[in-house]
Design a protein around this motif. Sequence first.
Motif: not given
Length: 301
Positions: A57, A62-63, A87, A91-92, A202
């Motif tokens: 991503h 994120d994914t 991810d 992130h994520g 996030a």
Amino acid sequence: MTDPLSAAKAEVEAGLAAAVPPRTATLVVDDGTEIAYHRWDADPGVDQDPVPVVLQHGFSVDTLVEWAARGTVAALTAAGRAVVGVDARGHGRSRKSPDPARYGERRMARDLRAVIAALDVPAVDLVGYSMGGIIALLTATEERAVRRLVVGGIGAGVVELGGVDTRVLPDDVLAEALLAEHPRTLSPVVAGMRGFAEVIGADLPSLAAQARSVHKGHIDLAAITVPTLVIAGDDDPLAERPHVLADAIPGARLRVIAGDHGTATGSPAFRSAIVQFLTQPGPVPDLVTGSAQSPLDHRGR
């Protein structure tokens, strides 16, 4: 009138509600960071390609937000592809840190290669968008397991600057905006980016750290010899002159679709371009025989 950020949040939530939940695993990489990755099997009843598609991503998402909520995962699984979404650190569900020394796309490419190794498959098709496109390019210059490559949301900035086009949005301006105490004083562009990052949950200090560590060095695009597709929105300021990038990658194809940087990934044209490119006839590496397991039966750590 509906607030744009509220509408964006509602759209993401609706997309996630409609998406098939993934199986999620984590991998501890060489510097101790936990990297999360998400897996989906191909839909039953369709001809299946034994090579999984790995998705990386872009910045701040994120994914699940980038690929699942916007329909790319479903389009790929319907076409008979198993999917893995990574991810990026910060992130994520991957580990967060406010330290810029722990970030940068080259570091993230090492994480991505570690996940590919953990999958224990002889080949993958790799797709990256924006920041993820830089990660994918760096990975493809060194990772022999990459069979096909798709990069989107980037253009001439990769060739001229070595990464995402910071002439449009300087990295220091973005980092400061993400950490600003009074976001109402920000320009509309950076305020929108920060606002969206907040509504999807996030981690702002981690994003600021990545913003200060964006890749600016040379990428050996001539070393990428696998079939490659470059996708860009026709109104994307971060992917201007995408033909410059496509021309720098041997044999790469270019597809320009309607949309800007944020809307392109939700476009049916974006999804269909990826699916068509990744399902075209081509050489498939010999797989390890003697096992009836799915390529994604490896459970990670």
